[in-house]
Design a protein around this motif. Sequence first.
Motif, PDB file in Angstrom:
ATOM      1  N   ALA A  32     -20.881  75.377 -26.352  1.00  0.00           N
ATOM      2  CA  ALA A  32     -21.780  74.249 -25.889  1.00  0.00           C
ATOM      3  C   ALA A  32     -22.703  73.787 -25.336  1.00  0.00           C
ATOM      4  O   ALA A  32     -23.354  74.601 -25.085  1.00  0.00           O
ATOM      5  CB  ALA A  32     -20.489  73.475 -25.038  1.00  0.00           C
ATOM      6  N   THR A  33     -23.362  72.288 -25.366  1.00  0.00           N
ATOM      7  CA  THR A  33     -24.964  71.286 -25.039  1.00  0.00           C
ATOM      8  C   THR A  33     -24.757  70.795 -24.236  1.00  0.00           C
ATOM      9  O   THR A  33     -23.165  69.692 -24.508  1.00  0.00           O
ATOM     10  CB  THR A  33     -25.582  71.917 -25.850  1.00  0.00           C
ATOM     11  N   GLY A  34     -25.800  70.241 -23.324  1.00  0.00           N
ATOM     12  CA  GLY A  34     -26.058  69.253 -22.907  1.00  0.00           C
ATOM     13  C   GLY A  34     -24.483  68.389 -21.900  1.00  0.00           C
ATOM     14  O   GLY A  34     -23.947  69.471 -21.331  1.00  0.00           O
ATOM     15  N   ALA A  61     -14.523  71.363 -15.552  1.00  0.00           N
ATOM     16  CA  ALA A  61     -13.833  72.389 -15.605  1.00  0.00           C
ATOM     17  C   ALA A  61     -13.644  73.637 -15.198  1.00  0.00           C
ATOM     18  O   ALA A  61     -12.929  73.754 -14.776  1.00  0.00           O
ATOM     19  CB  ALA A  61     -13.295  72.611 -16.899  1.00  0.00           C
ATOM     20  N   LEU A  62     -14.011  74.681 -15.393  1.00  0.00           N
ATOM     21  CA  LEU A  62     -14.094  75.913 -14.855  1.00  0.00           C
ATOM     22  C   LEU A  62     -14.324  75.610 -13.433  1.00  0.00           C
ATOM     23  O   LEU A  62     -13.697  76.717 -12.399  1.00  0.00           O
ATOM     24  CB  LEU A  62     -15.748  77.168 -15.274  1.00  0.00           C
ATOM     25  N   ALA A  63     -14.736  75.046 -12.445  1.00  0.00           N
ATOM     26  CA  ALA A  63     -15.067  74.913 -10.910  1.00  0.00           C
ATOM     27  C   ALA A  63     -13.930  73.893 -10.839  1.00  0.00           C
ATOM     28  O   ALA A  63     -13.520  74.407  -9.357  1.00  0.00           O
ATOM     29  CB  ALA A  63     -16.640  73.613 -11.051  1.00  0.00           C
ATOM     30  N   ARG A  64     -13.437  73.031 -11.192  1.00  0.00           N
ATOM     31  CA  ARG A  64     -12.520  73.036 -10.373  1.00  0.00           C
ATOM     32  C   ARG A  64     -10.893  73.256 -10.896  1.00  0.00           C
ATOM     33  O   ARG A  64      -9.939  73.682 -10.193  1.00  0.00           O
ATOM     34  CB  ARG A  64     -11.899  71.427 -11.590  1.00  0.00           C
ATOM     35  N   ALA A  65     -10.901  74.391 -12.465  1.00  0.00           N
ATOM     36  CA  ALA A  65     -10.043  74.829 -12.578  1.00  0.00           C
ATOM     37  C   ALA A  65      -9.028  76.363 -13.513  1.00  0.00           C
ATOM     38  O   ALA A  65      -8.773  77.334 -13.011  1.00  0.00           O
ATOM     39  CB  ALA A  65      -9.038  74.402 -14.123  1.00  0.00           C
ATOM     40  N   GLY A  66     -11.735  76.624 -13.020  1.00  0.00           N
ATOM     41  CA  GLY A  66     -11.570  78.274 -12.996  1.00  0.00           C
ATOM     42  C   GLY A  66     -11.420  78.862 -14.405  1.00  0.00           C
ATOM     43  O   GLY A  66     -11.434  79.797 -14.336  1.00  0.00           O
ATOM     44  N   ARG A  67     -11.224  78.112 -15.167  1.00  0.00           N
ATOM     45  CA  ARG A  67     -10.732  77.928 -16.477  1.00  0.00           C
ATOM     46  C   ARG A  67     -10.877  76.729 -17.324  1.00  0.00           C
ATOM     47  O   ARG A  67     -10.279  75.696 -16.871  1.00  0.00           O
ATOM     48  CB  ARG A  67      -9.476  78.478 -16.970  1.00  0.00           C
ATOM     49  N   ILE A  68     -11.209  77.393 -19.018  1.00  0.00           N
ATOM     50  CA  ILE A  68     -10.644  76.020 -19.231  1.00  0.00           C
ATOM     51  C   ILE A  68      -9.536  75.892 -19.872  1.00  0.00           C
ATOM     52  O   ILE A  68      -9.512  76.433 -21.133  1.00  0.00           O
ATOM     53  CB  ILE A  68     -11.908  75.826 -20.909  1.00  0.00           C
ATOM     54  N   TRP A  69      -8.254  74.685 -19.687  1.00  0.00           N
ATOM     55  CA  TRP A  69      -7.348  74.952 -20.472  1.00  0.00           C
ATOM     56  C   TRP A  69      -7.232  73.722 -22.013  1.00  0.00           C
ATOM     57  O   TRP A  69      -8.567  73.700 -22.469  1.00  0.00           O
ATOM     58  CB  TRP A  69      -6.440  73.883 -19.052  1.00  0.00           C
ATOM     59  N   GLY A  70      -6.464  74.430 -23.086  1.00  0.00           N
ATOM     60  CA  GLY A  70      -6.691  73.484 -24.106  1.00  0.00           C
ATOM     61  C   GLY A  70      -6.625  72.557 -24.126  1.00  0.00           C
ATOM     62  O   GLY A  70      -6.818  71.712 -25.113  1.00  0.00           O
ATOM     63  N   ILE A  71      -6.203  72.077 -22.846  1.00  0.00           N
ATOM     64  CA  ILE A  71      -6.008  70.256 -23.212  1.00  0.00           C
ATOM     65  C   ILE A  71      -7.493  69.838 -23.003  1.00  0.00           C
ATOM     66  O   ILE A  71      -7.693  68.787 -23.313  1.00  0.00           O
ATOM     67  CB  ILE A  71      -4.661  70.063 -21.591  1.00  0.00           C
ATOM     68  N   VAL A  72      -8.241  70.563 -22.193  1.00  0.00           N
ATOM     69  CA  VAL A  72     -10.034  70.251 -21.676  1.00  0.00           C
ATOM     70  C   VAL A  72     -10.443  70.501 -23.546  1.00  0.00           C
ATOM     71  O   VAL A  72     -10.896  69.441 -24.223  1.00  0.00           O
ATOM     72  CB  VAL A  72     -10.065  70.999 -20.589  1.00  0.00           C
ATOM     73  N   GLY A  73     -10.016  71.337 -23.297  1.00  0.00           N
ATOM     74  CA  GLY A  73     -11.161  72.229 -24.824  1.00  0.00           C
ATOM     75  C   GLY A  73     -11.111  70.962 -26.086  1.00  0.00           C
ATOM     76  O   GLY A  73     -12.071  71.179 -27.091  1.00  0.00           O
ATOM     77  N   ILE A  74      -9.413  70.644 -26.191  1.00  0.00           N
ATOM     78  CA  ILE A  74      -8.840  69.577 -27.208  1.00  0.00           C
ATOM     79  C   ILE A  74      -9.972  68.485 -27.170  1.00  0.00           C
ATOM     80  O   ILE A  74     -10.138  67.932 -28.150  1.00  0.00           O
ATOM     81  CB  ILE A  74      -7.560  69.640 -28.014  1.00  0.00           C
ATOM     82  N   MET A  75     -10.618  68.438 -26.856  1.00  0.00           N
ATOM     83  CA  MET A  75     -11.456  66.839 -26.600  1.00  0.00           C
ATOM     84  C   MET A  75     -13.223  67.668 -26.459  1.00  0.00           C
ATOM     85  O   MET A  75     -13.538  66.084 -26.676  1.00  0.00           O
ATOM     86  CB  MET A  75     -10.999  66.111 -24.995  1.00  0.00           C
ATOM     87  N   SER A  76     -13.432  68.642 -26.992  1.00  0.00           N
ATOM     88  CA  SER A  76     -14.563  69.250 -26.773  1.00  0.00           C
ATOM     89  C   SER A  76     -15.320  68.052 -28.335  1.00  0.00           C
ATOM     90  O   SER A  76     -16.607  67.657 -27.753  1.00  0.00           O
ATOM     91  CB  SER A  76     -14.656  70.368 -27.258  1.00  0.00           C
ATOM     92  N   GLN A  77     -14.818  67.892 -29.005  1.00  0.00           N
ATOM     93  CA  GLN A  77     -15.132  67.161 -29.971  1.00  0.00           C
ATOM     94  C   GLN A  77     -15.535  65.323 -30.057  1.00  0.00           C
ATOM     95  O   GLN A  77     -16.590  64.934 -29.940  1.00  0.00           O
ATOM     96  CB  GLN A  77     -14.406  66.480 -31.104  1.00  0.00           C
ATOM     97  N   ASN A  78     -15.219  64.756 -28.840  1.00  0.00           N
ATOM     98  CA  ASN A  78     -15.319  63.619 -27.576  1.00  0.00           C
ATOM     99  C   ASN A  78     -15.510  64.197 -26.086  1.00  0.00           C
ATOM    100  O   ASN A  78     -14.622  63.433 -25.260  1.00  0.00           O
ATOM    101  CB  ASN A  78     -14.458  62.849 -27.974  1.00  0.00           C
ATOM    102  N   PRO A  79     -17.120  65.194 -25.663  1.00  0.00           N
ATOM    103  CA  PRO A  79     -17.188  64.747 -24.530  1.00  0.00           C
ATOM    104  C   PRO A  79     -16.898  63.197 -23.462  1.00  0.00           C
ATOM    105  O   PRO A  79     -16.384  63.667 -22.197  1.00  0.00           O
ATOM    106  CB  PRO A  79     -18.004  65.810 -24.348  1.00  0.00           C
ATOM    107  N   ARG A  80     -16.909  62.319 -23.653  1.00  0.00           N
ATOM    108  CA  ARG A  80     -17.362  61.481 -22.685  1.00  0.00           C
ATOM    109  C   ARG A  80     -15.718  60.990 -22.525  1.00  0.00           C
ATOM    110  O   ARG A  80     -15.205  60.821 -21.679  1.00  0.00           O
ATOM    111  CB  ARG A  80     -17.602  60.715 -23.462  1.00  0.00           C
ATOM    112  N   THR A  81     -14.920  61.261 -23.255  1.00  0.00           N
ATOM    113  CA  THR A  81     -13.348  61.556 -23.325  1.00  0.00           C
ATOM    114  C   THR A  81     -13.345  62.055 -22.495  1.00  0.00           C
ATOM    115  O   THR A  81     -12.212  61.375 -21.953  1.00  0.00           O
ATOM    116  CB  THR A  81     -12.807  60.783 -25.213  1.00  0.00           C
ATOM    117  N   MET A  82     -13.303  63.304 -22.910  1.00  0.00           N
ATOM    118  CA  MET A  82     -12.617  64.401 -21.764  1.00  0.00           C
ATOM    119  C   MET A  82     -13.193  64.331 -20.608  1.00  0.00           C
ATOM    120  O   MET A  82     -12.327  64.342 -20.176  1.00  0.00           O
ATOM    121  CB  MET A  82     -13.766  65.916 -22.160  1.00  0.00           C
TER     122      MET A  82
END
Length: 81
Positions: free
Chosen positions: A12-14, A23-44
């Motif tokens: 990941a960049t930018g 997400a890491l600061a909030r939850a300590g990990r990147i949950w699947g529901i967050v990662g699945i939105m990685s193609q569109n970080p603004r939607t995330m």
Amino acid sequence: MPWIKVIGLEEATGFLKAQYEAALARAGRIWGIVGIMSQNPRTMKASMDLYSAIMFGSSPLSRAQREMLAVVTSHANGCRY
């Protein structure tokens, strides 16, 4: 079953990297529901903002009630919570 390429933290960049770090600061990990939105970080970001408003914003429901509703909804939808 559909397959969506998830951009991992290491690649990941930018703006996406900033969202992953949040997400890491909030939850300590990147949950699947967050990662699945990685193609569109603004939607995330919009999704996480909505989640925060629902779970932590002003409401007649307690935090525990909101979590309970989320768990029950996920279970009814066949999702692992």
